[in-house]
Design an enzyme around this catalytic site. Structure first.
Site, PDB file in Angstrom:
ATOM      1  N   THR A 196       0.860  -1.188   0.000  1.00 51.55           N
ATOM      2  CA  THR A 196       0.000   0.000   0.000  1.00 51.55           C
ATOM      3  C   THR A 196       0.896   1.237   0.000  1.00 51.55           C
ATOM      4  O   THR A 196       2.119   1.126  -0.031  1.00 51.55           O
ATOM      5  CB  THR A 196      -0.914   0.015   1.239  1.00 51.55           C
ATOM      6  OG1 THR A 196      -0.126   0.346   2.402  1.00 51.55           O
ATOM      7  CG2 THR A 196      -1.573  -1.342   1.462  1.00 51.55           C
ATOM      8  N   CYS A 197       0.264   2.402   0.055  1.00 53.02           N
ATOM      9  CA  CYS A 197       1.056   3.636   0.070  1.00 53.02           C
ATOM     10  C   CYS A 197       1.810   3.794   1.382  1.00 53.02           C
ATOM     11  O   CYS A 197       2.764   4.576   1.475  1.00 53.02           O
ATOM     12  CB  CYS A 197       0.162   4.848  -0.169  1.00 53.02           C
ATOM     13  SG  CYS A 197      -1.170   5.036   1.050  1.00 53.02           S
ATOM     14  N   SER A 206      -1.688   1.536  11.520  1.00 50.59           N
ATOM     15  CA  SER A 206      -1.938   2.462  10.424  1.00 50.59           C
ATOM     16  C   SER A 206      -1.572   3.890  10.800  1.00 50.59           C
ATOM     17  O   SER A 206      -1.536   4.246  11.980  1.00 50.59           O
ATOM     18  CB  SER A 206      -3.415   2.419  10.014  1.00 50.59           C
ATOM     19  OG  SER A 206      -3.767   1.148   9.540  1.00 50.59           O
ATOM     20  N   GLY A 215     -10.241   1.453   8.407  1.00 54.11           N
ATOM     21  CA  GLY A 215     -10.687   0.147   7.948  1.00 54.11           C
ATOM     22  C   GLY A 215     -10.173  -0.250   6.581  1.00 54.11           C
ATOM     23  O   GLY A 215     -10.392  -1.381   6.142  1.00 54.11           O
ATOM     24  N   ALA A 265      -4.020  13.266   0.290  1.00 59.00           N
ATOM     25  CA  ALA A 265      -5.312  12.680  -0.090  1.00 59.00           C
ATOM     26  C   ALA A 265      -5.459  11.270   0.468  1.00 59.00           C
ATOM     27  O   ALA A 265      -6.210  10.461  -0.054  1.00 59.00           O
ATOM     28  CB  ALA A 265      -5.463  12.662  -1.612  1.00 59.00           C
ATOM     29  N   GLY A 266      -4.726  10.983   1.544  1.00 57.93           N
ATOM     30  CA  GLY A 266      -4.828   9.669   2.174  1.00 57.93           C
ATOM     31  C   GLY A 266      -6.040   9.584   3.078  1.00 57.93           C
ATOM     32  O   GLY A 266      -6.951  10.432   3.010  1.00 57.93           O
TER      33      GLY A 266
END
Length: 418
Positions: free
Chosen positions: A49-50, A109, A115, A186-187
């Site tokens: 993922t990013c 995270s 989620g 923009a996360g």
């Protein structure tokens, strides 16, 4: 086989490095197969993922697998191994499972409790299954992790942890309606902030993101407009409310970029905004430390603590079941040997007294089988119970030694189960 995790995330590496290591599409598929082709790796799954790149494997040799996977991450990313290694973390066996459970629950995270990671891990599992790189070991542990993650979002308030941070931060900004907002990033957290602004009546929202198209998608969702990341200095001059959460790992906004009164909300860690901006007249900076001092930290802590307790509970249950399952082939092998002995002895008995009628033969056979079953019942039940404790595999070894079981028999039983 043991679970081994090797990876890097926003906690251990700057965004620029994560972007270089991140894989997707055909490159991800190739990495999956290249890792699995190693002689000491039986299964593999990649979560990319990013904010993280993690390789999950089922291995039979720890050091060889660590060296191999690290080397392949270096080769596939083009990042020299000596540059990559300081940012890598390694989790093995119990620690690997605990990390996976915590990660799927959102505890690892950037936005605690988000989620999105649940779906990302589910997709990683599906890809591994489709490519044939995921087998029984990874499938079982990841499926269990997904259930743990779902339970965390259902049974606790972890979903609101990130939302609480945004709400608390913006509450310190005063009235929002009618103000001009600039959202940098923009996360997950930036998206949550933009939506919160729109719901609060902010009609002029500008989104700046490194990936322009991703910024466009967020801007469209909130009725705003997107700009190139390079336009941030220009947009700062016109904004009176700025929210940042990029995970860049360095200061994107510095005092020399600000010339007028503005409210700044920095939700990133490490910070996106230089704390020295507080010295600029008319500038207010709120960061995570400020929010925690406002009291939100204790409420967030309660939800995180609840999820940590849940993870500990689920981890103990999983490890107990895993240890118990490892002794099952030995128990089956013991009962198989006992059945063979019973069959052989009954055969000899019947040859010596061939005149017995069928009814008596059946009664003798049933009696002998009952005696053997009763003798084996207590030790086999007890060894399964003991196997759930740390070091429980030693009891299976003792059982094999005491009853002189063929070392190959339990393994044969295990392979038949798979």
């Amino acid at each position: 086989m043991s679970v081994l995790t090797i990876g890097l995330s926003h906690r251990t590496a700057p965004v620029a490095l994560l972007e270089r290591v991140s894989v997707a599409g055909d490159a991800l598929v190739k990495l999956l197969h290249d890792v699995q082709q190693d002689v000491c790796v039986a299964e593999t799954m990649v979560v990319s993922t990013c904010n993280r790149v993690e390789v999950y494997t089922a291995v039979d040799r720890f050091h060889a697998a660590v060296n191999s996977v690290s080397h392949l991450l270096s080769v596939h990313s083009g990042v020299p191994l000596d540059e990559l290694t300081p940012h890598l973390y390694v989790h093995y066996e119990d620690r690997a499972v605990e990390h996976l459970f915590s990660m799927v629950c959102g505890l690892d995270s950037m936005v605690v409790g988000e989620g999105q990671i649940l779906g990302q891990v589910r997709q990683a599992l599906k890809l591994g299954q489709k490519q044939g790189t995921v087998g029984a070991t990874l499938n079982e542990v990841v499926q269990r992790a997904l259930r743990v993650g779902k339970r965390a979002h259902t049974d606790t308030s972890i979903d609101h942890a990130g939302a609480s941070l945004v709400t608390a931060g913006l509450a310190l900004a005063g009235e929002l309606a009618g103000r001009r907002a600039l959202v940098v990033g923009a996360g997950s957290m930036s998206s949550l902030a933009a939506v919160t602004l729109a719901r609060a009546g902010v009609t002029d929202i500008v989104v700046a993101n490194r990936t322009y198209q991703r910024g466009v998608r967020l801007a469209d969702q909130v009725g705003g407009r997107a700009v190139e990341f390079s336009a941030v200095p220009r947009e700062l001059a016109a904004a009176d409310l700025v929210i940042t959460c990029t995970g860049a790992g360095h200061h994107l906004i510095t005092p020399d970029m600000l010339s007028s009164g503005v409210f700044l909300l920095d939700l990133a860690l490490p910070h996106d905004i230089d704390p020295e901006v507080r010295a600029v007249p008319g500038v207010t900076l709120v960061d995570l430390e400020t929010i925690q001092q406002s009291g939100i930290g204790s409420r967030e802590g309660d939800s995180v603590a609840s999820v940590r307790e849940l993870v500990a509970e689920e981890l103990a249950a999983y490890l107990g079941a895993e240890r118990a399952s490892k002794v099952t082939p030995t128990v089956v092998a013991l009962r198989t040997k006992a059945a063979d002995v019973v069959e052989a002895e009954l055969g000899r008995l019947m040859m010596r007294i061939p005149h017995l009628d069928a009814k008596t033969r059946d009664e003798v056979t049933l009696t002998v089988q009952r005696v053997v079953d009763k003798l084996l019942h207590e030790p086999t039940v007890r060894v399964k119970q003991l196997a759930t404790s740390p070091g429980g595999d030693h009891y299976a070894e003792a059982l094999r030694e005491l009853f002189d079981l063929d070392p190959k028999m339990p393994e044969a039983v295990r392979e038949m189960e798979l």
